[in-house]
Write a protein that holds these residues in place. Structure first.
Motif, PDB file in Angstrom:
ATOM      1  N   PHE A 102       0.778  -1.207   0.051  1.00 27.01           N
ATOM      2  CA  PHE A 102       0.074  -0.021   0.180  1.00 27.01           C
ATOM      3  C   PHE A 102       0.661   1.279   0.130  1.00 27.01           C
ATOM      4  CE2 PHE A 102      -3.472  -2.791   1.659  1.00 27.01           C
ATOM      5  CZ  PHE A 102      -4.309  -2.713   0.772  1.00 27.01           C
ATOM      6  N   ALA A 103       2.053   1.364   0.812  1.00 26.76           N
ATOM      7  CA  ALA A 103       2.853   2.537   0.855  1.00 26.76           C
ATOM      8  C   ALA A 103       3.561   2.703  -0.442  1.00 26.76           C
ATOM      9  CB  ALA A 103       3.859   2.288   1.836  1.00 26.76           C
ATOM     10  N   THR A 104       4.010   1.646  -1.206  1.00 24.60           N
ATOM     11  CA  THR A 104       4.523   1.863  -2.302  1.00 24.60           C
ATOM     12  C   THR A 104       3.545   2.234  -3.497  1.00 24.60           C
ATOM     13  OG1 THR A 104       6.204  -0.127  -1.599  1.00 24.60           O
ATOM     14  CG2 THR A 104       6.102   0.521  -3.965  1.00 24.60           C
ATOM     15  N   TYR A 105       2.490   1.809  -3.594  1.00 25.24           N
ATOM     16  CA  TYR A 105       1.508   2.054  -4.386  1.00 25.24           C
ATOM     17  C   TYR A 105       1.389   3.625  -4.327  1.00 25.24           C
ATOM     18  CZ  TYR A 105      -2.838   2.579  -7.226  1.00 25.24           C
ATOM     19  OH  TYR A 105      -3.884   3.173  -8.200  1.00 25.24           O
ATOM     20  N   ALA A 106       1.031   4.076  -2.946  1.00 23.85           N
ATOM     21  CA  ALA A 106       0.869   5.499  -2.805  1.00 23.85           C
ATOM     22  C   ALA A 106       1.959   6.420  -3.119  1.00 23.85           C
ATOM     23  CB  ALA A 106       0.301   5.703  -1.164  1.00 23.85           C
ATOM     24  N   ILE A 107       3.096   6.012  -2.922  1.00 23.81           N
ATOM     25  CA  ILE A 107       4.270   6.934  -3.123  1.00 23.81           C
ATOM     26  C   ILE A 107       4.462   7.143  -4.780  1.00 23.81           C
ATOM     27  CG2 ILE A 107       6.816   6.887  -3.046  1.00 23.81           C
ATOM     28  CD1 ILE A 107       6.593   5.799  -0.215  1.00 23.81           C
ATOM     29  N   THR A 108       4.308   5.659  -5.432  1.00 20.98           N
ATOM     30  CA  THR A 108       4.457   5.592  -6.886  1.00 20.98           C
ATOM     31  C   THR A 108       3.570   5.876  -7.831  1.00 20.98           C
ATOM     32  OG1 THR A 108       4.340   3.279  -6.878  1.00 20.98           O
ATOM     33  CG2 THR A 108       6.627   4.077  -6.545  1.00 20.98           C
ATOM     34  N   ARG A 109       2.345   5.776  -7.493  1.00 20.56           N
ATOM     35  CA  ARG A 109       1.180   5.951  -8.384  1.00 20.56           C
ATOM     36  C   ARG A 109       0.141   6.895  -8.101  1.00 20.56           C
ATOM     37  NH1 ARG A 109       3.479   2.858 -12.137  1.00 20.56           N
ATOM     38  NH2 ARG A 109       1.327   2.776 -13.187  1.00 20.56           N
ATOM     39  N   MET A 110       0.420   7.731  -6.863  1.00 14.26           N
ATOM     40  CA  MET A 110      -0.652   8.540  -6.469  1.00 14.26           C
ATOM     41  C   MET A 110       0.285   9.996  -6.195  1.00 14.26           C
ATOM     42  SD  MET A 110      -2.752   6.547  -3.898  1.00 14.26           S
ATOM     43  CE  MET A 110      -4.130   7.654  -3.729  1.00 14.26           C
ATOM     44  N   ASN A 111      -0.609  11.172  -6.690  1.00 14.25           N
ATOM     45  CA  ASN A 111       0.101  12.468  -6.697  1.00 14.25           C
ATOM     46  C   ASN A 111      -0.553  13.176  -5.555  1.00 14.25           C
ATOM     47  OD1 ASN A 111       1.512  12.439  -8.936  1.00 14.25           O
ATOM     48  ND2 ASN A 111      -0.410  12.965 -10.351  1.00 14.25           N
ATOM     49  N   TRP A 112       0.456  13.295  -4.477  1.00 15.34           N
ATOM     50  CA  TRP A 112       0.036  13.741  -3.191  1.00 15.34           C
ATOM     51  C   TRP A 112       1.373  14.795  -2.413  1.00 15.34           C
ATOM     52  CZ3 TRP A 112       2.184  11.464   1.519  1.00 15.34           C
ATOM     53  CH2 TRP A 112       2.524  10.094   1.145  1.00 15.34           C
ATOM     54  N   LYS A 113       0.867  15.657  -1.692  1.00 13.33           N
ATOM     55  CA  LYS A 113       2.058  16.342  -1.091  1.00 13.33           C
ATOM     56  C   LYS A 113       2.647  15.565   0.097  1.00 13.33           C
ATOM     57  CE  LYS A 113       0.142  20.981  -1.974  1.00 13.33           C
ATOM     58  NZ  LYS A 113      -0.422  22.373  -1.404  1.00 13.33           N
ATOM     59  N   GLY A 114       3.919  15.373   0.305  1.00 13.17           N
ATOM     60  CA  GLY A 114       4.777  14.765   1.045  1.00 13.17           C
ATOM     61  C   GLY A 114       5.054  13.533   0.885  1.00 13.17           C
ATOM     62  N   SER A 115       4.778  12.968  -0.445  1.00 10.78           N
ATOM     63  CA  SER A 115       4.864  11.789  -0.754  1.00 10.78           C
ATOM     64  C   SER A 115       6.535  11.417  -0.977  1.00 10.78           C
ATOM     65  CB  SER A 115       4.613  11.396  -2.297  1.00 10.78           C
ATOM     66  OG  SER A 115       4.979  12.281  -3.107  1.00 10.78           O
TER      67      SER A 115
END
Length: 288
Positions: A102-115
């Motif tokens: 889940f963390a890797t998907y959020a970091i690599t596939r989603m655009n959000w501040k703080g990634s």
């Protein structure tokens, strides 16, 4: 001209065959070198103290003492330690893989501040020496009554395995084409369904790779269990082997049998997952 081409082809075939034989010879030598410690440990586990110190280290005993395995399993309480190692390893590995995915998907596939900040913190966590955290962790677990509790081991394993797990997964997730996600969204798929039914099934090879890495660490870990666990019924296999080390005598054959039992699950896991491990390492090393 035809005869020259035939001769050159024959020469290339002969050279190729010689190269192949030499390559296989080198690989066989490497395999024997790798298997040597297993053979030595097997012979070690089938001897008593007298045979270990009086016979040649590489000699196979004429009267193998298979009772060493029965002794460590029944008398030495290795069965309990083995089960503790199994469930702690499985639970810690599964939870680590889920959180890391889940963390890797959020970091690599989603655009959000703080990634990028989160990724940096995860990478910095890899630089922290394990042994430097023993006293702070002991104080923290003691304050919340988790000393001599398996949850202290699980939390430690998950925390220290997350950075390397995320790092291995990063390269693989970067190679997944975004067109797949865009097509799924256009077909009406939600983000949760996209992740669970499309992205996660595509990451089987890298999950196998990180899974075996986590299993090896969790199964062989000693310092956390030895520090946080004192009850005999909660110890794992790596700590339980100390039962055969006495003040005045040590049962070396029993120790060898315990070590032989302890490496079998990892060997079996690696044999079954070897193809996925190689594929995951190859895919994770390329950033697309």
């Amino acid at each position: 001209m035809p005869s020259l081409s035939i001769r050159s082809a024959t020469g290339r075939a002969r050279q190729w065959s010689i190269t192949t034989v030499a390559l296989y010879a080198v690989l066989i030598v490497i395999a024997l070198v790798q298997l040597f410690p297993l053979y030595w440990l097997l012979t070690f586990s089938l001897k008593n103290n007298q045979q270990i110190f009086s016979s040649h280290p590489l000699s196979f005993p004429f009267q193998p003492r298979w009772e060493n395995y029965e002794k460590v399993w029944n008398v030495g309480n290795i069965g309990t330690y083995f089960l503790n190692s199994v469930w702690i390893t499985v639970v810690a590995t599964v939870v680590t893989l889920l959180i890391a995915s889940f963390a890797t998907y959020a970091i690599t596939r989603m655009n959000w501040k703080g990634s990028k900040l989160v990724l940096g913190v995860i990478m910095v966590a890899m630089m922290i020496p394990v042994h430097s955290t023993l006293i702070p962790l002991y104080s923290m677990f003691n304050a919340v009554n988790l000393i001599d509790n398996p949850f202290s081991i699980l939390l430690s394993y998950i925390a220290f395995n997350l950075p390397i797990t995320v790092l291995i997964m990063l390269g693989f997730y970067y190679t997944i084409p975004r067109e797949i996600e865009e097509a799924a969204i256009m077909d009406g798929s939600s983000v949760n369904r996209l992740v669970l039914t499309i992205i996660f099934p595509m990451t089987g090879s890298v999950v196998a790779t990180t899974g075996i890495v986590n299993m090896i660490y969790n199964w062989n870990e000693f310092i956390f269990v030895n520090t946080f666990i004192s009850s005999n019924e909660l110890k794992t296999l790596t700590v339980g082997v100390q039962n055969f080390i006495g003040q005045y005598t040590t049962d070396w054959g029993a120790i060898g049998a315990t070590l032989m039992i302890s490496i079998l699950p990892i060997l079996l896991a690696f044999l079954f997952l070897s193809d996925q491990i190689v594929e995951g390492l190859a895919a994770g090393s390329i950033k697309g």
